[in-house]
Write an enzyme that holds these catalytic residues in place. Sequence first.
Site, PDB file in Angstrom:
ATOM      1  N   SER A 129      32.900   2.335  24.953  1.00  0.00           N
ATOM      2  CA  SER A 129      32.959   3.142  23.727  1.00  0.00           C
ATOM      3  C   SER A 129      32.347   4.524  23.854  1.00  0.00           C
ATOM      4  O   SER A 129      32.626   5.404  23.052  1.00  0.00           O
ATOM      5  CB  SER A 129      32.297   2.399  22.563  1.00  0.00           C
ATOM      6  OG  SER A 129      30.894   2.373  22.716  1.00  0.00           O
ATOM      7  N   LYS A 135      25.553   5.121  20.362  1.00  0.00           N
ATOM      8  CA  LYS A 135      26.600   5.996  19.807  1.00  0.00           C
ATOM      9  C   LYS A 135      26.061   7.416  19.709  1.00  0.00           C
ATOM     10  O   LYS A 135      24.866   7.665  19.848  1.00  0.00           O
ATOM     11  CB  LYS A 135      27.029   5.532  18.404  1.00  0.00           C
ATOM     12  CG  LYS A 135      27.558   4.118  18.314  1.00  0.00           C
ATOM     13  CD  LYS A 135      28.906   3.967  18.959  1.00  0.00           C
ATOM     14  CE  LYS A 135      29.367   2.509  18.871  1.00  0.00           C
ATOM     15  NZ  LYS A 135      30.493   2.231  19.714  1.00  0.00           N
TER      16      LYS A 135
END
Length: 187
Positions: free
Chosen positions: A41, A89
Amino acid sequence: MSRRRRPHPVVAAAVCVVLLLVAAGAVRHFVVRPFRVPSASMEPALVPGDVILADRSTRGTATRGDIVVFDGTGYFAPTAEDGGRYWVKRVIAVGGDRVSCCDPDGAITIDGEALQEPYLAPGTAPSEIEFDLRVPAGRMFVLGDNRSDSTDSRHLLGAPGGGMIPVERVVGDADRIVWPLTRRGAL
C-alpha cells in the site's frame, strides 16, 4: 584486608542480559520502534518486507506529508481478523484542513490548493474515489502512496470516525528503512 568476591560468571552474564533487555525496552518505548511493512500500500516508498523505524519522539503528532505508523484498532482494524493493529500511511490532511478529490486536473486539493505528490509512482491517479470533507480537530486523513492497492481514509468515510484517525493514535513518524540492507536509508 578483606577480599572482595567476584561474582560468578553466570550471575554476571545474567545481570548483563537483564540490563540489555531493560535498555532495549526503554529504546523501543521512548526512542524508536521497528515495524515490518506487510503490504504494497505504500509502494514505491515502502515495499512489503521493509523494516522501518518509527520515531517515538513524534508520537501523538501529525504533519502533512509525513509517513506515520498508527494504531488502527477500531478505525482501520475493527476486529483482529481485519489485519494488524498498526498501519503505515502518509498524512494528507490534518485537523481544520478541507481535503477534496479531485480538481479539474485530477489532483487532490487541500483548502483549494492542488496537492503536489511527487512520491506517487508515475501514472498513479491521486484517487478513484471522490470526496470533499473537513478534517476535524485532532484527526488526520491518511492515504497509501499506492492508491490502487491501499485501504485508507477514502475507503472508510462511512465508518466510525469517518476514516479519519485520531492524531493521538500516531506511534511515530516512519523516518528510516533499516532492512533489507539494500534498501536501508532515510525516507
